[in-house]
Design a protein around this motif. Sequence first.
Motif, short mmCIF file in Angstrom:
data_model
loop_
_atom_site.label_atom_id
_atom_site.label_comp_id
_atom_site.label_asym_id
_atom_site.label_seq_id
_atom_site.Cartn_x
_atom_site.Cartn_y
_atom_site.Cartn_z
N GLY A 8 0.53 -1.28 -0.54
CA GLY A 8 0.10 0.09 0.13
C GLY A 8 0.87 1.12 0.16
N THR A 9 0.22 2.33 -0.15
CA THR A 9 1.24 3.84 0.17
C THR A 9 0.01 4.90 1.39
OG1 THR A 9 -0.62 4.93 -1.17
CG2 THR A 9 1.87 3.54 -2.51
N ILE A 10 0.70 5.19 1.67
CA ILE A 10 0.66 6.03 2.82
C ILE A 10 1.28 7.17 2.48
CG2 ILE A 10 2.69 6.21 4.17
CD1 ILE A 10 1.07 6.36 6.76
N SER A 11 0.15 8.58 3.03
CA SER A 11 0.17 9.68 2.23
C SER A 11 0.05 10.94 3.95
CB SER A 11 -0.07 10.36 1.26
OG SER A 11 -1.66 10.37 1.02
N LEU A 12 0.56 11.85 4.06
CA LEU A 12 0.35 13.03 4.89
C LEU A 12 0.19 14.29 4.38
CD1 LEU A 12 0.12 13.23 7.84
CD2 LEU A 12 2.84 13.96 7.37
N GLU A 13 -1.43 14.93 5.11
CA GLU A 13 -1.84 16.30 4.58
C GLU A 13 -1.85 17.56 5.82
OE1 GLU A 13 -4.81 16.84 1.75
OE2 GLU A 13 -4.19 16.03 0.91
N SER A 14 -1.35 18.06 6.65
CA SER A 14 -0.89 19.02 7.82
C SER A 14 -0.80 20.32 7.94
CB SER A 14 -0.22 18.02 8.79
OG SER A 14 -0.47 18.89 9.88
N GLN A 15 -1.50 21.06 8.55
CA GLN A 15 -0.78 21.94 8.89
C GLN A 15 -0.68 22.48 10.23
OE1 GLN A 15 -3.88 25.49 6.63
NE2 GLN A 15 -3.61 24.64 4.90
N ILE A 16 -0.03 23.78 10.70
CA ILE A 16 0.21 23.74 12.22
C ILE A 16 -0.97 24.44 12.81
CG2 ILE A 16 1.86 25.46 13.19
CD1 ILE A 16 3.74 22.88 12.19
N ARG A 17 -1.39 24.13 13.34
CA ARG A 17 -2.27 24.45 14.71
C ARG A 17 -3.81 23.74 13.78
NH1 ARG A 17 1.54 28.17 15.85
NH2 ARG A 17 0.51 29.23 13.98
N GLU A 18 -3.26 23.13 13.14
CA GLU A 18 -4.86 22.41 12.34
C GLU A 18 -5.10 21.57 12.30
OE1 GLU A 18 -7.17 25.33 10.35
OE2 GLU A 18 -6.38 26.39 11.22
N GLY A 19 -4.57 20.77 12.56
CA GLY A 19 -4.53 18.79 12.60
C GLY A 19 -3.87 18.84 11.73
N SER A 20 -4.01 17.02 11.39
CA SER A 20 -3.03 16.47 10.28
C SER A 20 -4.30 15.16 9.72
CB SER A 20 -1.72 15.70 10.82
OG SER A 20 -1.23 16.49 11.74
N THR A 21 -4.13 15.01 8.34
CA THR A 21 -4.62 13.19 8.20
C THR A 21 -4.15 12.92 7.16
OG1 THR A 21 -6.90 15.42 6.82
CG2 THR A 21 -6.37 12.80 5.85
#
Length: 568
Positions: A541-554
């Motif tokens: 499989g693959t894993i990706s990350l989207e995140s912003q400071i003080r906003e959260g991560s996905t």
Amino acid sequence: MSRRALALSMILSGLISLIFLISASLDGYNRGIRFNEERMEGLRLAFNGAEKSGGGEGLYPRLDELGNRYALYSRDMDLIHTNLHQDTIDAMEGVLDGAGLSPGVHQMEIPYSEGEVAYLEGTRLNGGNYLVVYWEPETIWDYVGDYLPIFLMATVFGGLFIFGVHTHWSQRQKAQTLYLLHSIRKYVKNPEITLDMNAKFKEFEEPLRYETSIIKKDIDRLNSQLSALSDMIVNMEEGVILVGKDRKIININASAVKLVNASIHIHYQYKDLLYLCRDPKFIRSFTEAFQSAKASVKKVDLDDKILRIYFNPVFTEDNEFFGMMMLLIDDTQATMLERQRQEFTSNVTHELKTPLTSIRGYAELMSAQAMDSETQQRFAGIILEESGKLFDLIDAVISMSRVDEKNRIEEYILVDIRSMTEEIFSGNQQEIAKKQLSVNIDAPIPAKLYTHPTLIREVLSNLVDNAIAYNRQGGRIHVKIEDQKDSFTISIADTGIGISYDDQRRVFERFYMVDPARTINKQSTGLGLAIVKHNVESLRGTISLESQIREGSTFVLTFPKNGISFSQ
């Protein structure tokens, strides 16, 4: 070879002569027996005739001249006539007395001999007289001795004859073989050629033509394979360079040109190696291997890559140095992995020493001085907490090292991802309630994925733990599961502290922590996301990350349906 052939010829001739020797000896022995029987019958008829005509006195001299040895007795056992010696008569009469004058053959020992025997054959004549014939028999060994010189001569001359015939036949066979070999070579060159053959070889012409046509096909096939091998070398990812003893390039493929960062628009064949690469480390490694003319392996660090070069000397059939064959392999990735392994070992050592140092320090304080129960209990709590971190770290390292062992195809099953996610959140209900987090799972029922249950649980557990630990008070966690046509996607989003862009590039490295001081998550080992990525890749499989400071991560996990992991 000629000595061996001569020896075998003599042995064969000796065996044949021996057979004739035994046959002749047996025949002579049998003829002697028949001769004695015929002589006995002749004497009996002669004496019966003489008694009938009354001319016995004139018969004795004629019988004596013929070499007959006998004794004639009357009915009363009185000796009438004999030509035997008196000692022989005495011995003979002793035997006859014992036998009671019975007809037949009797055996007696020859007087004054060393155990030699003679035979007496007695018969009753018509007139009542008793005739005894005496003879000394020849044994089969006597006949063997008589024929032995003939046997030896036959063996020698027969062996020489057989050897001569064998030599002549071998030479003819050799000449025929050479002729056929030369013909094969001509037919291989041109199967349609017509040779001026001897008539006796004409019957072999068509089979020879057929066999050589097969050989020609094999040669053509080998030439084709050689051409294919040459094409394969040209298209190899590894670089291949053949340098002659004058240090000029005899052959080189395109991969070698690219690996040493040379121009692909230059023709390097028959040019000095310096035209290809002038890097000092590369030239020095080649010079050392070339001068030693021995096989060796060297690692050369160029500007942007690391090459592992295998040097193999090439020699002619006369063992003369011809040149050097070089095999170039891009070892950059393997070297980087080795460096990562060393860094991992160093980080593990550091991470293990930190709790151990704390445990040892507080243990020494507790053993070195008396303290009240409250302080002792506080120190024991710290030791217990640090030992827990130590065990968590060890479990994480073991989990990473055994991913390949745990990922067995036969253990794959259909896993309900929605139910597994709900179980994981239930196990963390206390922490969720403490932070007053809201959890939302958006997934079809059921949401099943064909995968390894242990590995996928570790992935989901680590991501859920992080979503809880790094979330803000009263935050949210949203899990979305999508069973699409070609893939199965799991996304876990939180409203936590977020991850900076620089940290996002390294967050999946082992022992890398966004919060190195562990102010937010004191239980962090720095291996959680590394385990997640390792397990996901192991499951294809693959894993990706989207995140912003003080906003959260996905975090988004995607598994293909056409691989080992697929939805059903």
